[in-house]
Design an enzyme around this catalytic site. Sequence first.
Site, mmCIF file in Angstrom:
data_model
loop_
_atom_site.group_PDB
_atom_site.id
_atom_site.type_symbol
_atom_site.label_atom_id
_atom_site.label_comp_id
_atom_site.label_asym_id
_atom_site.label_seq_id
_atom_site.Cartn_x
_atom_site.Cartn_y
_atom_site.Cartn_z
ATOM 1 N N SER A 6 -8.478 -112.998 -35.850
ATOM 2 C CA SER A 6 -8.677 -114.181 -34.951
ATOM 3 C C SER A 6 -9.584 -113.873 -33.777
ATOM 4 O O SER A 6 -9.790 -112.653 -33.553
ATOM 5 C CB SER A 6 -7.112 -114.664 -34.390
ATOM 6 O OG SER A 6 -7.383 -115.147 -32.871
ATOM 7 N N TYR A 49 0.380 -111.866 -29.494
ATOM 8 C CA TYR A 49 -0.353 -112.315 -30.603
ATOM 9 C C TYR A 49 -1.749 -111.371 -30.547
ATOM 10 O O TYR A 49 -2.102 -111.030 -31.658
ATOM 11 C CB TYR A 49 -0.594 -113.700 -30.602
ATOM 12 C CG TYR A 49 -1.388 -114.283 -31.799
ATOM 13 C CD1 TYR A 49 -0.883 -114.364 -33.021
ATOM 14 C CD2 TYR A 49 -2.651 -114.775 -31.379
ATOM 15 C CE1 TYR A 49 -1.896 -114.705 -34.121
ATOM 16 C CE2 TYR A 49 -3.496 -115.280 -32.521
ATOM 17 C CZ TYR A 49 -3.215 -115.394 -33.761
ATOM 18 O OH TYR A 49 -3.956 -115.879 -34.846
#
Length: 230
Positions: free
Chosen positions: A134, A147
């Site tokens: 990501s 995250y």
Amino acid sequence: MNLSGKVAIVTGVSSGIGRATAEALLTRGAAVAGWGRHAPEGLDHDRFQFFECDVRDEHAVAEAFTNTQRELGLEIHVLVNNAGLGVFGPIDGFKSEDWHAMFDTNVNGLFYCTRAVLPQMKKQHAGHIINVASLAATAGTANLAGYCATKYAVRGFSDALFKELRPDGIKVTCVMPGSVETNFNGAQPGQQPDPHKMQPEDIAAAIVHALEAPDATMVSEIQMRPANVK
């Protein structure tokens, strides 16, 4: 790599990027082993087989790999480590179980799946591993610390792995998408595509692009952002 006739494993295949990638690979003529906790609804294709697998469980991963080779043959040409989980919130209110669930899925699961395929890929002296990270692997964001930590780990793992496997003829690509319209973090995709987000098919197309690069070329990282800004 010419994907026709090749065997690919895609984790997190039930929806979103995983499902879109499986469909793109099938279009290119590959046989796809879809690993996930739930089968993708309506994905019915004679070259697609679903194997129930929770990547957080290393024994389940080993079993899924054994079953995949039994059903699709010993050679494994592609692994797409896509299964991922995101839980957001401030660290001082963050639950330990959510922290562990993210690391168990995004980092440990990716390790288990990669470790499973490597002996066969080394034997073939060929293979391509795609790790879906990501843009959270490139910059920290408030309330996404856990995250971000997992995706930084995926990026670091990918960078080290490609250097480790290069002599074995195995390619490694880390794909880092920005905003994608999926049901990630519990949000449901809208009826109409959000013009400010990429679609799962966009990420799948980038994965296929990396896989189909000439043999002498390795696309080590791909960063993707929506073209339209709010």
